[in-house]
Design a protein around this motif. Structure first.
Motif, PDB file in Angstrom:
ATOM      1  N   ARG A  16       0.817  -1.225   0.000  1.00 33.15           N
ATOM      2  CA  ARG A  16       0.000   0.000   0.000  1.00 33.15           C
ATOM      3  C   ARG A  16       0.843   1.263   0.000  1.00 33.15           C
ATOM      4  O   ARG A  16       0.413   2.282  -0.518  1.00 33.15           O
ATOM      5  CB  ARG A  16      -0.923   0.017   1.217  1.00 33.15           C
ATOM      6  CG  ARG A  16      -2.026  -0.979   1.129  1.00 33.15           C
ATOM      7  CD  ARG A  16      -2.934  -0.820   2.306  1.00 33.15           C
ATOM      8  NE  ARG A  16      -4.050  -1.732   2.193  1.00 33.15           N
ATOM      9  CZ  ARG A  16      -4.991  -1.830   3.087  1.00 33.15           C
ATOM     10  NH1 ARG A  16      -4.949  -1.067   4.166  1.00 33.15           N
ATOM     11  NH2 ARG A  16      -5.974  -2.676   2.928  1.00 33.15           N
ATOM     12  N   ARG A  17       2.004   1.215   0.624  1.00 30.15           N
ATOM     13  CA  ARG A  17       2.830   2.410   0.790  1.00 30.15           C
ATOM     14  C   ARG A  17       4.265   2.075   0.408  1.00 30.15           C
ATOM     15  O   ARG A  17       5.121   1.932   1.271  1.00 30.15           O
ATOM     16  CB  ARG A  17       2.736   2.901   2.231  1.00 30.15           C
ATOM     17  CG  ARG A  17       1.296   3.151   2.651  1.00 30.15           C
ATOM     18  CD  ARG A  17       1.154   3.373   4.113  1.00 30.15           C
ATOM     19  NE  ARG A  17       1.580   4.731   4.433  1.00 30.15           N
ATOM     20  CZ  ARG A  17       1.805   5.147   5.657  1.00 30.15           C
ATOM     21  NH1 ARG A  17       1.665   4.326   6.673  1.00 30.15           N
ATOM     22  NH2 ARG A  17       2.174   6.383   5.892  1.00 30.15           N
ATOM     23  N   ARG A  18       4.522   1.975  -0.875  1.00 30.35           N
ATOM     24  CA  ARG A  18       5.818   1.507  -1.382  1.00 30.35           C
ATOM     25  C   ARG A  18       6.993   2.417  -1.038  1.00 30.35           C
ATOM     26  O   ARG A  18       8.142   2.000  -1.149  1.00 30.35           O
ATOM     27  CB  ARG A  18       5.745   1.291  -2.883  1.00 30.35           C
ATOM     28  CG  ARG A  18       4.848   0.132  -3.234  1.00 30.35           C
ATOM     29  CD  ARG A  18       4.943  -0.197  -4.713  1.00 30.35           C
ATOM     30  NE  ARG A  18       3.943  -1.174  -5.094  1.00 30.35           N
ATOM     31  CZ  ARG A  18       4.155  -2.471  -5.093  1.00 30.35           C
ATOM     32  NH1 ARG A  18       5.304  -2.947  -4.747  1.00 30.35           N
ATOM     33  NH2 ARG A  18       3.193  -3.296  -5.447  1.00 30.35           N
ATOM     34  N   GLN A  19       6.743   3.631  -0.629  1.00 34.87           N
ATOM     35  CA  GLN A  19       7.849   4.522  -0.288  1.00 34.87           C
ATOM     36  C   GLN A  19       8.522   4.116   1.028  1.00 34.87           C
ATOM     37  O   GLN A  19       9.638   4.535   1.303  1.00 34.87           O
ATOM     38  CB  GLN A  19       7.390   5.989  -0.243  1.00 34.87           C
ATOM     39  CG  GLN A  19       6.462   6.333   0.905  1.00 34.87           C
ATOM     40  CD  GLN A  19       4.983   6.153   0.582  1.00 34.87           C
ATOM     41  OE1 GLN A  19       4.604   5.370  -0.282  1.00 34.87           O
ATOM     42  NE2 GLN A  19       4.133   6.878   1.292  1.00 34.87           N
ATOM     43  N   PHE A  20       7.883   3.278   1.818  1.00 34.85           N
ATOM     44  CA  PHE A  20       8.452   2.836   3.099  1.00 34.85           C
ATOM     45  C   PHE A  20       9.065   1.441   2.934  1.00 34.85           C
ATOM     46  O   PHE A  20       8.461   0.430   3.277  1.00 34.85           O
ATOM     47  CB  PHE A  20       7.385   2.843   4.197  1.00 34.85           C
ATOM     48  CG  PHE A  20       6.819   4.210   4.460  1.00 34.85           C
ATOM     49  CD1 PHE A  20       7.595   5.182   5.078  1.00 34.85           C
ATOM     50  CD2 PHE A  20       5.528   4.524   4.074  1.00 34.85           C
ATOM     51  CE1 PHE A  20       7.081   6.437   5.321  1.00 34.85           C
ATOM     52  CE2 PHE A  20       5.007   5.777   4.306  1.00 34.85           C
ATOM     53  CZ  PHE A  20       5.787   6.749   4.932  1.00 34.85           C
ATOM     54  N   ARG A  21      10.284   1.411   2.421  1.00 31.48           N
ATOM     55  CA  ARG A  21      10.957   0.136   2.130  1.00 31.48           C
ATOM     56  C   ARG A  21      11.262  -0.682   3.380  1.00 31.48           C
ATOM     57  O   ARG A  21      11.468  -1.889   3.296  1.00 31.48           O
ATOM     58  CB  ARG A  21      12.259   0.396   1.372  1.00 31.48           C
ATOM     59  CG  ARG A  21      12.015   0.748  -0.074  1.00 31.48           C
ATOM     60  CD  ARG A  21      13.296   0.851  -0.876  1.00 31.48           C
ATOM     61  NE  ARG A  21      14.236  -0.175  -0.550  1.00 31.48           N
ATOM     62  CZ  ARG A  21      15.549   0.044  -0.463  1.00 31.48           C
ATOM     63  NH1 ARG A  21      16.060   1.215  -0.659  1.00 31.48           N
ATOM     64  NH2 ARG A  21      16.361  -0.962  -0.162  1.00 31.48           N
ATOM     65  N   GLU A  22      11.287  -0.029   4.553  1.00 36.46           N
ATOM     66  CA  GLU A  22      11.586  -0.790   5.770  1.00 36.46           C
ATOM     67  C   GLU A  22      10.523  -1.857   6.027  1.00 36.46           C
ATOM     68  O   GLU A  22      10.809  -2.886   6.632  1.00 36.46           O
ATOM     69  CB  GLU A  22      11.748   0.123   6.996  1.00 36.46           C
ATOM     70  CG  GLU A  22      10.529   0.908   7.378  1.00 36.46           C
ATOM     71  CD  GLU A  22      10.433   2.274   6.693  1.00 36.46           C
ATOM     72  OE1 GLU A  22       9.592   3.065   7.117  1.00 36.46           O
ATOM     73  OE2 GLU A  22      11.190   2.536   5.741  1.00 36.46           O
ATOM     74  N   HIS A  23       9.304  -1.636   5.534  1.00 40.84           N
ATOM     75  CA  HIS A  23       8.265  -2.658   5.705  1.00 40.84           C
ATOM     76  C   HIS A  23       8.564  -3.889   4.847  1.00 40.84           C
ATOM     77  O   HIS A  23       8.330  -5.024   5.290  1.00 40.84           O
ATOM     78  CB  HIS A  23       6.885  -2.093   5.360  1.00 40.84           C
ATOM     79  CG  HIS A  23       6.402  -1.090   6.355  1.00 40.84           C
ATOM     80  ND1 HIS A  23       5.987  -1.432   7.624  1.00 40.84           N
ATOM     81  CD2 HIS A  23       6.297   0.261   6.279  1.00 40.84           C
ATOM     82  CE1 HIS A  23       5.633  -0.356   8.285  1.00 40.84           C
ATOM     83  NE2 HIS A  23       5.820   0.698   7.490  1.00 40.84           N
ATOM     84  N   LEU A  24       9.078  -3.676   3.649  1.00 38.59           N
ATOM     85  CA  LEU A  24       9.440  -4.807   2.798  1.00 38.59           C
ATOM     86  C   LEU A  24      10.603  -5.588   3.395  1.00 38.59           C
ATOM     87  O   LEU A  24      10.543  -6.816   3.506  1.00 38.59           O
ATOM     88  CB  LEU A  24       9.804  -4.334   1.389  1.00 38.59           C
ATOM     89  CG  LEU A  24      10.310  -5.428   0.438  1.00 38.59           C
ATOM     90  CD1 LEU A  24       9.237  -6.477   0.197  1.00 38.59           C
ATOM     91  CD2 LEU A  24      10.790  -4.813  -0.858  1.00 38.59           C
ATOM     92  N   THR A  25      11.668  -4.882   3.803  1.00 34.68           N
ATOM     93  CA  THR A  25      12.833  -5.590   4.343  1.00 34.68           C
ATOM     94  C   THR A  25      12.496  -6.275   5.666  1.00 34.68           C
ATOM     95  O   THR A  25      12.984  -7.380   5.931  1.00 34.68           O
ATOM     96  CB  THR A  25      14.032  -4.633   4.511  1.00 34.68           C
ATOM     97  OG1 THR A  25      13.651  -3.515   5.311  1.00 34.68           O
ATOM     98  CG2 THR A  25      14.555  -4.159   3.167  1.00 34.68           C
ATOM     99  N   PHE A  26      11.643  -5.649   6.479  1.00 34.61           N
ATOM    100  CA  PHE A  26      11.234  -6.291   7.730  1.00 34.61           C
ATOM    101  C   PHE A  26      10.371  -7.521   7.442  1.00 34.61           C
ATOM    102  O   PHE A  26      10.505  -8.548   8.115  1.00 34.61           O
ATOM    103  CB  PHE A  26      10.481  -5.311   8.632  1.00 34.61           C
ATOM    104  CG  PHE A  26      10.213  -5.867  10.001  1.00 34.61           C
ATOM    105  CD1 PHE A  26      11.242  -6.050  10.905  1.00 34.61           C
ATOM    106  CD2 PHE A  26       8.937  -6.232  10.375  1.00 34.61           C
ATOM    107  CE1 PHE A  26      11.011  -6.582  12.166  1.00 34.61           C
ATOM    108  CE2 PHE A  26       8.692  -6.763  11.638  1.00 34.61           C
ATOM    109  CZ  PHE A  26       9.731  -6.932  12.531  1.00 34.61           C
ATOM    110  N   SER A  27       9.513  -7.429   6.439  1.00 33.14           N
ATOM    111  CA  SER A  27       8.690  -8.570   6.048  1.00 33.14           C
ATOM    112  C   SER A  27       9.571  -9.747   5.634  1.00 33.14           C
ATOM    113  O   SER A  27       9.356 -10.884   6.070  1.00 33.14           O
ATOM    114  CB  SER A  27       7.765  -8.157   4.903  1.00 33.14           C
ATOM    115  OG  SER A  27       7.053  -9.258   4.418  1.00 33.14           O
TER     116      SER A  27
END
Length: 186
Positions: A16-27
């Motif tokens: 939903r909010r691709r500008q926050f890459r920390e969510h991808l790396t944390f996932s």
């Protein structure tokens, strides 16, 4: 299941909010924990040294992915550009995954040197089967210690840069990772 849920939740946030890459790396970090935990269950339920060694190998593959994901997460989380150190560790752990998948010699695990452990609980005993680490796998473990020390340095640097509240969970998580690693070697 908690790690899977948290990983999936952060993946949805990232979508939903691709500008926050920390969510991808944390996932991705959470999903590596899911795999490691599943491989631990396999190891603890193994009924032979050969089966235990297969689960051990899978654990080390997931640990290679875990360390890489953790380094990239910390880089994104702290806003520090991934430098040559993170690229070096990423390449080393990519090599480690390939070696662990391909090699079946004493270079990775010494299949002729079992390490059968008995854990005694009140009323029952758990037995699980491992083998002694080969030189490459021992090096992989040692590199994990160095990588976690680097993560700790990144956390302290972030703390010193004035991000005390954001740095504390990172520093505490790294400390817990050391404690878990120490406990796992006992």
């Amino acid at each position: 299941s908690i790690s899977f849920y948290v990983g999936f939740y952060h993946l949805l946030i990232y979508i939903r909010r691709r500008q926050f890459r920390e969510h991808l790396t944390f996932s991705l970090l959470c999903f590596t924990v899911v795999f490691y935990d599943a491989f631990c269950v396999g190891l603890y339920n193994a009924t032979s040294v050969i089966e235990g060694a297969q689960w051990q190998r899978a654990q080390f593959i997931s640990l290679a992915l875990f360390v890489t994901a953790f380094l990239w997460f910390v880089s994104v989380y702290t806003g520090q550009k991934p430098g040559s150190v993170i690229f070096f560790f990423s390449l080393f752990y990519l090599l480690a995954v390939i070696v662990q998948l391909m090699d079946r010699s004493d270079f990775t695990f010494m299949m002729d040197r079992p390490s059968i452990k008995h854990i005694v609980f009140p009323g029952f005993t758990v037995t699980y089967y491992e083998v002694i680490l080969g030189p490459f796998t021992a090096l992989q473990s040692f590199m994990g210690l160095i990588a976690s020390a680097y993560i700790l340095v990144m956390g302290f640097r972030y703390f010193k840069d004035g991000h005390r509240r954001e740095a504390m969970p990172l520093i505490l998580a790294t400390g817990l990772m050391y404690a878990a690693g120490f406990h796992d070697t006992m």
